[in-house]
Write a protein that holds these residues in place. Structure first.
Motif, short mmCIF file in Angstrom:
data_model
loop_
_atom_site.label_atom_id
_atom_site.label_comp_id
_atom_site.label_asym_id
_atom_site.label_seq_id
_atom_site.Cartn_x
_atom_site.Cartn_y
_atom_site.Cartn_z
N ILE A 25 -1.10 -74.42 67.50
CA ILE A 25 0.32 -74.16 67.28
C ILE A 25 0.77 -74.71 65.94
CG2 ILE A 25 2.64 -74.60 68.20
CD1 ILE A 25 1.38 -74.87 70.96
N ASP A 26 0.32 -75.92 65.60
CA ASP A 26 0.85 -76.61 64.43
C ASP A 26 -0.18 -76.77 63.31
OD1 ASP A 26 3.41 -77.01 65.42
OD2 ASP A 26 2.76 -78.71 66.60
N LEU A 27 -1.12 -75.85 63.21
CA LEU A 27 -2.12 -75.95 62.16
C LEU A 27 -1.49 -75.68 60.81
CD1 LEU A 27 -5.15 -76.41 61.86
CD2 LEU A 27 -5.43 -73.95 61.86
N GLN A 28 -1.49 -76.64 59.90
CA GLN A 28 -0.88 -76.49 58.59
C GLN A 28 -1.86 -76.94 57.54
OE1 GLN A 28 3.03 -77.96 58.18
NE2 GLN A 28 3.77 -76.98 60.03
N SER A 29 -1.98 -76.13 56.49
CA SER A 29 -2.98 -76.37 55.46
C SER A 29 -2.40 -77.17 54.31
CB SER A 29 -3.52 -75.03 54.96
OG SER A 29 -4.39 -75.22 53.87
N THR A 30 -3.14 -78.20 53.91
CA THR A 30 -2.85 -78.89 52.65
C THR A 30 -4.14 -78.94 51.87
OG1 THR A 30 -3.31 -81.02 53.65
CG2 THR A 30 -1.02 -80.28 53.67
N SER A 31 -4.10 -79.24 50.63
CA SER A 31 -5.30 -79.18 49.81
C SER A 31 -5.32 -80.31 48.79
CB SER A 31 -5.37 -77.83 49.08
OG SER A 31 -4.34 -77.74 48.12
N ILE A 32 -6.50 -80.54 48.25
CA ILE A 32 -6.66 -81.50 47.16
C ILE A 32 -5.85 -81.07 45.96
CG2 ILE A 32 -8.34 -82.52 45.58
CD1 ILE A 32 -10.41 -82.27 47.83
N ALA A 33 -5.80 -79.75 45.72
CA ALA A 33 -5.03 -79.23 44.58
C ALA A 33 -3.55 -79.57 44.72
CB ALA A 33 -5.23 -77.73 44.47
N ASP A 34 -3.01 -79.49 45.93
CA ASP A 34 -1.60 -79.83 46.15
C ASP A 34 -1.34 -81.30 45.86
OD1 ASP A 34 -1.03 -77.24 46.94
OD2 ASP A 34 -1.40 -77.66 49.06
N ALA A 35 -2.28 -82.16 46.31
CA ALA A 35 -2.12 -83.60 46.05
C ALA A 35 -2.19 -83.90 44.56
CB ALA A 35 -3.19 -84.38 46.81
N ALA A 36 -3.11 -83.22 43.86
CA ALA A 36 -3.22 -83.43 42.42
C ALA A 36 -1.96 -83.00 41.70
CB ALA A 36 -4.43 -82.68 41.88
N TYR A 37 -1.41 -81.86 42.10
CA TYR A 37 -0.18 -81.38 41.46
C TYR A 37 1.02 -82.25 41.82
CZ TYR A 37 3.41 -78.18 39.81
OH TYR A 37 4.47 -77.63 39.15
N GLY A 38 0.97 -82.87 43.02
CA GLY A 38 2.07 -83.73 43.44
C GLY A 38 2.03 -85.11 42.82
#
Length: 391
Positions: free
Chosen positions: A323-336
């Motif tokens: 139900i709550d599967l949400q994708s995050t990535s290393i690229a998102d952390a790097a950009y953040g």
């Protein structure tokens, strides 16, 4: 090379795989490990698989006999034997990967490492208990149904064992029947947990790689908080960690890709045959059997999905994963991160890291697909197609 005693995690799954002859005993030489596995595989094929095959042929010749149960066990025995061999051939590589996943000298222990592995150990033991309960219950039902089996059978075959086998001698002789039932039950106890234990180990390893991905994300978010020199040093550290994680994933894939292909190729057929038994004969033991196969393919697909997505452990424990599967990535952390405070050279290196991070990590099922939840749905659709074909 270091041994099992240097691996503080995966202890339960390795022990249960030892019971299935798929993991060496303590201080056992590789040649003896491969020899006893080869002997077991030969005995399995000569006594179980060939007997099931002959039973299927004679059932087809007789006509009017439902062979779905025989087909399910025939496909199961071939699948389990192949998985055992393929897994054993990669055992040394797998042990080396486990040792590296327990090495925290360079990057430290990932947060929640102990709690996550403790939870995984619980699920491994629960799944093992389910396998043993299912095998015992299935065999007890067959023993209770011996009189009915002998009245309704149209061709010679064993009654009281997990699997109806064709035998060249009288299967109703008391001593002979008892020996056959005991032999088949012991074989089943060895093999019944193979797919589930391998699948659980896929989940364990993928979750430990995921812990390192989460740790890398935290490191990236604080990478540029200080001066240029310190930021550059931290980024180099993160880049090296990222390279190691990619290496772990590639080795992980090499260890399991062939076994997962066999698993994928068999599960749809087996589940379709078992669904046919449930629909036509309302067999409770078939429900336990199919739950085992569905559970094993779901667990392995979940393990593959974890390499692409980040899922909190509490959502897995409460079964809210789908139900709550949400994708995050290393690229998102790097950009953040505060990359804008870094110098130009550091920014360029960070861009290269972001580009590589957009290529997902995965566990392949041979050359055709990757382990993920979408594949699980496809296999369930395939099992329904098999069910309609049998009807």
């Amino acid at each position: 090379m270091a041994g099992d005693e240097d691996v503080p995690i995966f202890s339960s799954s390795r022990f249960f795989l030892q019971l299935s002859l798929m993991w060496p005993l303590k201080n056992e030489q590789p040649k003896w490990f491969y020899l006893r596995l080869a002997v077991f595989a030969v005995l399995l094929y000569l006594t179980i698989t060939l007997s099931i095959g002959v039973h299927i042929v004679k059932s087809l010749q007789e006509g009017g006999i439902d062979i779905s149960e025989d087909l399910a066990f025939f496909a199961t025995s071939i699948c389990l034997a192949l998985m055992m061999i393929l897994y054993a051939l990669k055992q040394r590589d797998l042990l080396a990967l486990m040792l590296d996943l327990c090495n925290f000298a360079q990057f430290g222990k990932p947060p929640q490492f102990d709690s996550v592995n403790k939870t995984l150990e619980f699920w491994v033991k629960f799944i093992f208990a389910y396998c043993i309960f299912g095998a015992v219950f299935y065999n007890l039902v067959k023993i209770i149904e011996i009189p009915q089996c002998r009245r309704s059978r149209k061709i010679p075959g064993t009654c009281g064992s997990l699997i109806q086998l064709w035998t060249p001698f009288d299967p109703d002789d008391g001593v002979t029947a008892s020996l056959i039932v005991l032999y088949v039950f012991l074989i089943a106890l060895i093999m019944v947990k193979v797919t589930l234990m391998v699948s659980v180990q896929v989940l364990e390893i993928s979750w430990n790689i995921k812990l390192r991905i989460d740790q890398l994300k935290s490191m990236l978010l604080g990478c540029f908080d200080d001066d240029v020199v310190a930021s550059r040093r931290r980024l180099n550290h993160c880049i090296q960690y990222h390279i190691d994680i990619i290496s772990y994933s590639e080795r992980f894939n090499e260890c399991f890709t062939n076994g997962m292909f066999v698993h994928l190729a068999t599960t749809g057929l087996v589940c379709g045959c078992l669904e046919n038994q449930i629909v036509k004969e309302h067999q409770l033991e078939a429900i336990l059997h199919i739950f085992g196969w569905i559970g094993s393919i779901f667990v392995s697909c979940l393990g593959g999905q974890l390499l692409m997505d980040s899922v909190p452990l509490d959502k897995f424990s409460s079964f809210l994963l789908l139900i709550d599967l949400q994708s995050t990535s290393i690229a998102d952390a790097a950009y953040g991160s505060k990359w804008y405070q870094a110098d130009v050279r550091t920014r360029k290196d960070l861009i290269l890291m972001i580009l590589r991070s957009q290529k997902p990590l995965f566990v392949a099922t041979g050359p055709f697909n990757v382990m993920c939840l979408a594949l699980f749905v496809s296999i369930m659709k395939m099992s329904y197609s098999v069910l309609t074909l049998l009807n």
